[in-house]
Every structure is written in structure tokens, then in C-alpha cells.
Design a protein around this motif. Sequence first.
Motif: not given
Length: 307
Positions: A169-171, A167, A180
Motif C-alpha cells: 500500500d506504500e505510495t 508494504n 513498498g
Amino acid sequence: MKYVFGIDIGGTTVKMGLFTVEGEMVEKWEIPTRCENGGEAVPADITEAIHKKMAEKKLTKEDVLGVGVGVPGPVKSDGTVLKCANLGWGIMNVNKVLGDMVGLPVYAANDANVAALGEMWKGGGQGYKDMVMITLGTGVGGGIIVNGSVVAGSNGAGGEIGHMVVNPDETRICGCGGHGHLEQYTSATGIAYLATEAVKNSDKKSELSKFEKITAKDVFDCAKAGDELADEIVNKVCKILAGALKCIVASVDPEAFVIGGGVSKAGTIITDLVRKYYEDNLLNAFQGKEFKLATLGNDAGMYGSAK
């Protein structure tokens, strides 16, 4: 009769096993891992334990073919550890340092890789020469076996599937500093995090809300009992893991995937769901793979090191 030693070095204990060359475990025991002062005492402690066991069993160096060692970090093909944070080791050639001390041939490799080798030899992967092992524990590790041999890679980091980006887009930050990564979703800690957040953000009634600190085991137990929210979390975790395995299969095309680590104790709920999501939207040549649970538990590293 010829023997080998299989050593699995962990951050807390060193698991040690004496094996016949056919793979029968004669005896196993543990010694503490003394990590102080950069782990300088670890090779000497292992040497002392091996020599003590040889004396106890009246074994000479001619009776022992060698010592296999699983190390918690990347290990190059010549036995050089690049960095082993859990032990405090920097760059060190384990084959030479430990070999000189023990007076026997020593072969070191990454601990997850040798665990995979152990499962192929005497565990859930028996009968396969091409397999991938995934260990779902506090973190996520893995080992790739092709034609019976470990794929270690140029720096010994082959099979570190826990740090595949699933992922972008994981922060949230992974323990390695990235974000991610597979480990953040399918490890025991990752599953507990997902469940805790789900309880906070869902209006659904769930048994999970009764736990002061949710564990991965709680999530699977509740899912098996029919808890809707827990079931959603388990399905999400298995879908993410299946997606990662689809990427792996396109690279190495194994016969089987073997799932181990503490989370795998949940049983066939994992293999059944991962298989379900894996088969969806997949090239025909990659379908029909076997999904197995590991069977050697904490002994896998010793078996693999012995092998």
C-alpha cells in the motif's frame, strides 16, 4: 605459497586485496573507479594494479590461483553482467574480459553475495554453512548462502532482499522504481525518512527535533538514550526487517542471519530487537536462529571475492 586477489568494485573506488588461499589478507589498497565512458577503463585499471602488485611482491602467474571480483549489479553464473548502472556497464562478461587482460582465471559475482561469502568465511558468519546476510546501508542488499555456496539465481539477482515488497500500500517510490520495498524502511535513508516524518507528525517531545537533518545514527543514538519517539521508530524498523526475514526463512531455512552495513554499527540493539520480533508467530522449525553482526566491515567484499 599460493595467492588470490579479491577485488570489490564500487562506484567511487575499487578495493583490492592480496590474500593467501587460507584467507589471510597480505595487503589491501584502493584505486579510483573511473566510470566515465561507460566504465571502459575499469578492467584495464584493475589489470594494471594487479600486475603492479605481482611485480612488487615478485609473484609469477604460477603463484596466483585467480582473481575474484565483486560487482555492484546482477552477475550470471558465467560472469556476465546484465547491467551495472553505477559503473556504466551494459552486458559484459567480466570473467572473459578481465581474464584475458590479467592472464589469470577470473570469477565475478554480485558484490552483496560475495560480502556474504566473506562474512561466512572469515567474519560474523564463521561456523555456518547456511546463512543469510543483510546489509543495511544507503540501500539494503543481501546474500544467501546454502551449504557453503552463494544462491545467485538465474540472473544473478538472488539475495536482493532490499526489494522484497513489505508494504504493497506504500505510495512512495523506491529507488528501483517500485514501491513498498524493504529498502524504503530499513536502509539508512529509509530510517532517516521515517524519523523526519515522525517528528513532523508527532506531538511527543523528542531530541530528534533538534537535528537539522536526521540520520539513522541519530535515531539509534537517541533510542539508546531513552528517547521515546526514536525508540518507536527503531522498533518499527526492526519489526519490518524481522517480517522480511520470516519470509526468507520459509524459503531457505538458514542457521543464522548476519546483519551488516553502516546501520549495523548501532550494535546489538538491532539484533536484539529483530530477534524479538522474528520469534513472534513463527513456525516452530524456524525458531531459535542465530542473529549476528557482521565483523569485516568494508573488507567483506574483498574476502568474499578471494574465497
